[in-house]
Design a protein around this motif. Structure first.
Motif, mmCIF file in Angstrom:
data_model
loop_
_atom_site.group_PDB
_atom_site.id
_atom_site.type_symbol
_atom_site.label_atom_id
_atom_site.label_comp_id
_atom_site.label_asym_id
_atom_site.label_seq_id
_atom_site.Cartn_x
_atom_site.Cartn_y
_atom_site.Cartn_z
ATOM 1 N N SER A 43 0.815 -1.215 0.000
ATOM 2 C CA SER A 43 0.000 0.000 0.000
ATOM 3 C C SER A 43 0.846 1.262 0.000
ATOM 4 O O SER A 43 0.373 2.338 -0.371
ATOM 5 N N LEU A 44 2.112 1.133 0.404
ATOM 6 C CA LEU A 44 3.008 2.289 0.447
ATOM 7 C C LEU A 44 3.546 2.660 -0.930
ATOM 8 O O LEU A 44 3.995 3.793 -1.135
ATOM 9 N N VAL A 45 3.523 1.709 -1.852
ATOM 10 C CA VAL A 45 4.164 1.947 -3.151
ATOM 11 C C VAL A 45 3.199 1.874 -4.328
ATOM 12 O O VAL A 45 3.625 1.996 -5.477
ATOM 13 N N THR A 46 1.907 1.691 -4.086
ATOM 14 C CA THR A 46 0.971 1.574 -5.206
ATOM 15 C C THR A 46 0.876 2.873 -6.005
ATOM 16 O O THR A 46 0.771 2.853 -7.234
ATOM 17 N N LYS A 47 0.913 4.007 -5.332
ATOM 18 C CA LYS A 47 0.887 5.283 -6.051
ATOM 19 C C LYS A 47 2.136 5.437 -6.913
ATOM 20 O O LYS A 47 2.081 5.949 -8.040
ATOM 21 N N LEU A 48 3.268 4.989 -6.405
ATOM 22 C CA LEU A 48 4.520 5.053 -7.167
ATOM 23 C C LEU A 48 4.440 4.156 -8.401
ATOM 24 O O LEU A 48 4.903 4.533 -9.487
ATOM 25 N N LEU A 49 3.859 2.967 -8.255
ATOM 26 C CA LEU A 49 3.710 2.075 -9.402
ATOM 27 C C LEU A 49 2.891 2.735 -10.503
ATOM 28 O O LEU A 49 3.208 2.601 -11.693
ATOM 29 N N GLY A 50 1.846 3.446 -10.106
ATOM 30 C CA GLY A 50 1.033 4.153 -11.096
ATOM 31 C C GLY A 50 1.829 5.226 -11.819
ATOM 32 O O GLY A 50 1.728 5.383 -13.045
ATOM 33 N N ARG A 51 2.643 5.957 -11.069
ATOM 34 C CA ARG A 51 3.446 7.024 -11.688
ATOM 35 C C ARG A 51 4.476 6.461 -12.663
ATOM 36 O O ARG A 51 4.736 7.037 -13.716
ATOM 37 N N ILE A 52 5.083 5.341 -12.282
ATOM 38 C CA ILE A 52 6.153 4.782 -13.103
ATOM 39 C C ILE A 52 5.614 4.115 -14.364
ATOM 40 O O ILE A 52 6.101 4.341 -15.473
ATOM 41 N N TYR A 53 4.582 3.290 -14.197
ATOM 42 C CA TYR A 53 4.163 2.416 -15.292
ATOM 43 C C TYR A 53 2.946 2.901 -16.064
ATOM 44 O O TYR A 53 2.649 2.366 -17.132
ATOM 45 N N TYR A 54 2.233 3.884 -15.560
ATOM 46 C CA TYR A 54 0.996 4.298 -16.232
ATOM 47 C C TYR A 54 0.918 5.806 -16.457
ATOM 48 O O TYR A 54 -0.160 6.361 -16.586
ATOM 49 N N HIS A 55 2.077 6.458 -16.497
ATOM 50 C CA HIS A 55 2.064 7.883 -16.826
ATOM 51 C C HIS A 55 1.855 8.055 -18.324
ATOM 52 O O HIS A 55 2.489 7.381 -19.145
ATOM 53 N N VAL A 56 0.947 8.933 -18.685
ATOM 54 C CA VAL A 56 0.659 9.221 -20.095
ATOM 55 C C VAL A 56 1.521 10.399 -20.524
ATOM 56 O O VAL A 56 1.457 11.479 -19.924
ATOM 57 N N ASP A 57 2.321 10.193 -21.558
ATOM 58 C CA ASP A 57 3.202 11.269 -22.052
ATOM 59 C C ASP A 57 2.385 12.498 -22.422
ATOM 60 O O ASP A 57 1.358 12.404 -23.123
ATOM 61 N N GLY A 58 2.835 13.612 -21.940
ATOM 62 C CA GLY A 58 2.152 14.861 -22.228
ATOM 63 C C GLY A 58 1.044 15.205 -21.262
ATOM 64 O O GLY A 58 0.514 16.317 -21.288
ATOM 65 N N SER A 59 0.687 14.260 -20.393
ATOM 66 C CA SER A 59 -0.376 14.524 -19.434
ATOM 67 C C SER A 59 0.123 15.432 -18.318
ATOM 68 O O SER A 59 1.294 15.400 -17.935
ATOM 69 N N LYS A 60 -0.759 16.257 -17.800
ATOM 70 C CA LYS A 60 -0.402 17.156 -16.706
ATOM 71 C C LYS A 60 -0.692 16.532 -15.338
ATOM 72 O O LYS A 60 -0.507 17.175 -14.322
ATOM 73 N N LYS A 61 -1.167 15.313 -15.358
ATOM 74 C CA LYS A 61 -1.445 14.621 -14.103
ATOM 75 C C LYS A 61 -0.517 13.428 -13.948
ATOM 76 O O LYS A 61 -0.139 12.802 -14.946
#
Length: 545
Positions: A43-61
């Motif tokens: 639960s401590l790293v799930t947000k990090l996993l989202g940032r690393i593997y599911y960031h959309v190029d050009g997205s502001k979020k």
């Protein structure tokens, strides 16, 4: 039960607290330390996993895990745990506690390492590999529940048995705390080493390539305590109660107990310790006799554990969402990826330190004085009160000036979960069932709890989403909101109060008296009349040690 078997069991019940009792607590407890670390560190790293593997190029979020992936990553270990509790619980009664005990630990070591080494050609591939290893990690963890509880209950004396079993389970609190501390150290080290920019400066650069090491190190660290414990688990002898009551070898039971507990018993072969000497103790788990004697007890242990884990795991796994909802954790857009891990870990560590860990040890200190029933009932009552106190005036708690009050109330909820049903639901199933079914019944009760954890992990993930579709995280359907989710959890805790009434008090009684195995032996004609055996079970006479 033959006289030699009675001497062995009475000596166990009357044995003074010795160093080996504490050694057994550490050996069994380190398994639970590892269990909690592995289950809650994700639960401590799930947000990090989202940032690393599911960031959309050009997205502001910042990137976020899709809902189905987030549910799988958080919940798949619980599915494995449920399966492991049923399988290893059954196997522990068939093969013996010791033979199975080392297997579960090695599964945990290998799968902790495998989780951190997850690979894949795509984001979904990497998460699929992670889920594979976390399922089997959970499978190993599942075996630790019934085996650790049963081993500790069968080693302990009846005067301090509750405290010993609860102390093993209390190591879970240190595991949760260690997860937060390790995550704090690792994230802080990487955050300062690579000086990642804030999200506002550089949306893509806020997640530096080195961030991928953070979650891997955090997850792999769980292998270390399990590996350090393996040697000592292999040196533990089989419990004397299993050897005497199930394997029917009182000579070996006496010899094993004399080695570790410094009890002088003459290890003579007992001609009456024969499986055929008692026919009344042969009823199985699905027999009418079991239903008559222990059916309601099993209903009580399974339902209370189920209800407790719905509330407990919902609260623990999604603390970060609750903290974000009340504004205690800043918005993701204001932090880089690694610093977000640090912030979430700091919040979870604070709650563990102030509420979770003290609650476990209050139970250890008082369970043999207040009793299991009282502590469980009290815990469910206070959890219900505090959940409703958080949910009903929820808008009040969201105000910036009232956040400290919210955290205090939330910490008290965690405190009374652990100084309450989270500990007692683990203790009681290890005491009230017959030796030949003890591990199995504990495994069934624990598996019911993990079914509740699965409901918490998957259900709360969706339910706690905003009621406004515009404010809901990408990919998540509108939920009922955090406030209504807390109301539902309060209702779940109230049901826990009701079903606790089915759970018997086990304080101060021998395991054979609780499981009614002394009654079974009366009909078996083993070495004495029924009156003598009842007197042994209920008298205050002790065996010198």
């Amino acid at each position: 039960m033959a006289r030699k078997g009675k001497e062995v069991l009475n000596a166990l019940d009357a044995a003074k607290t010795q160093m080996y009792h504490f050694t057994a607590i550490v050996i069994a407890g380190m398994g639970f330390f590892t269990d909690a670390y592995d289950l809650f560190s994700i639960s401590l790293v799930t947000k990090l996993l989202g940032r690393i593997y599911y960031h959309v190029d050009g997205s502001k979020k910042p990137g976020t895990l899709p809902p189905n992936v987030a549910a799988a990553v958080n919940g798949v270990a619980f599915c494995g745990t449920l399966a492991g509790q049923l399988f290893f619980g059954w196997l522990g009664d068939k093969l013996g506690r010791k033979k199975v005990y080392g297997i579960t630990l090695m599964v945990m070591v290998l799968c902790s390492l495998g989780s951190g080494l997850s690979f894949g050609h795509s984001s979904n591939g990497a998460m699929a590999t992670l889920c594979f290893f976390r399922f089997w990690l959970g499978f190993g963890i599942g075996g630790d529940y019934p085996l650790s509880a049963t081993i500790m209950s069968e080693y302990a004396n009846k005067k301090t048995r509750g405290a010993f079993i609860a102390a093993v389970f209390a190591m879970q609190g240190f595991g949760i705390l260690a997860g937060g501390i390790v995550s704090l150290i690792v994230s802080s080290a990487f955050d300062h080493a690579f000086d990642a920019p804030t999200y506002e400066v550089d949306p893509v650069g806020s997640t530096v390539p080195q961030a991928d090491y953070v979650w891997r190190i955090v997850l792999m660290f769980g292998a270390i305590p399990a590996l350090l414990t393996y040697y000592w688990r292999m040196k533990m002898p089989e419990t004397a109660r299993y050897t005497a009551l199930v394997a029917r070898n009182t000579k070996q039971a006496a010899a094993d107990m004399s080695k570790v507990l410094q009890v002088d018993l003459i290890a003579e072969e007992d001609p009456q310790s024969n499986p055929s000497s008692s026919k009344t103790n042969s009823f199985g788990l699905f027999s009418k006799e079991f239903a008559r004697r222990h059916g309601l007890h099993l209903v009580g242990t399974t339902t209370t554990w189920l209800l407790l884990d719905i509330a407990y795991y919902s609260s623990n796994l999604f603390q970060k969402d609750i903290y974000s909802a009340i504004g205690w954790i800043p918005a993701a857009e204001t932090m880089n990826a690694i610093h977000e891990v640090y912030t979430v870990s700091r919040a979870q560590t604070l709650i563990a330190l102030c509420g979770t860990v003290p609650g476990y040890w209050f139970t250890v200190a008082l369970i043999d004085y207040l009793g299991r029933f009282f502590i469980q009932l009290m815990g469910f009552i206070f959890m219900t009160v505090f959940m409703f106190a958080l949910a009903i005036p929820y808008d009040h708690w969201r105000h910036r000036d009232n956040r400290i009050g919210f955290l205090i109330m939330y910490s008290l909820t965690m405190f009374f979960a652990n100084f309450g049903p989270n500990a007692t639901t683990f203790v009681v199933p290890a005491e009230i069932f017959p030796a030949r079914l003890r591990s199995t019944c504990h495994g069934i009760s624990a598996a019911s709890g993990k079914a509740g954890a699965i409901v918490g992990a998957f259900g709360f993930l969706y339910a706690a989403q905003s009621t406004d579709p515009k404010k809901t995280d990408a990919g998540y359907p509108p939920g009922i909101g955090v406030r209504n989710s807390l109301l539902m959890l309060g209702g779940v805790n109230f049901l826990g109060i009701v079903f606790t009434l089915l759970v018997p008090e086990s304080k101060g009684k021998s395991l054979e008296e609780l499981s009614r195995e002394h009654e079974e032996q009366i009909g078996g004609g083993g070495g004495g009349d029924g009156t003598e055996i009842m007197d042994v079970a209920n008298s205050g006479r002790t065996v010198p040690v």
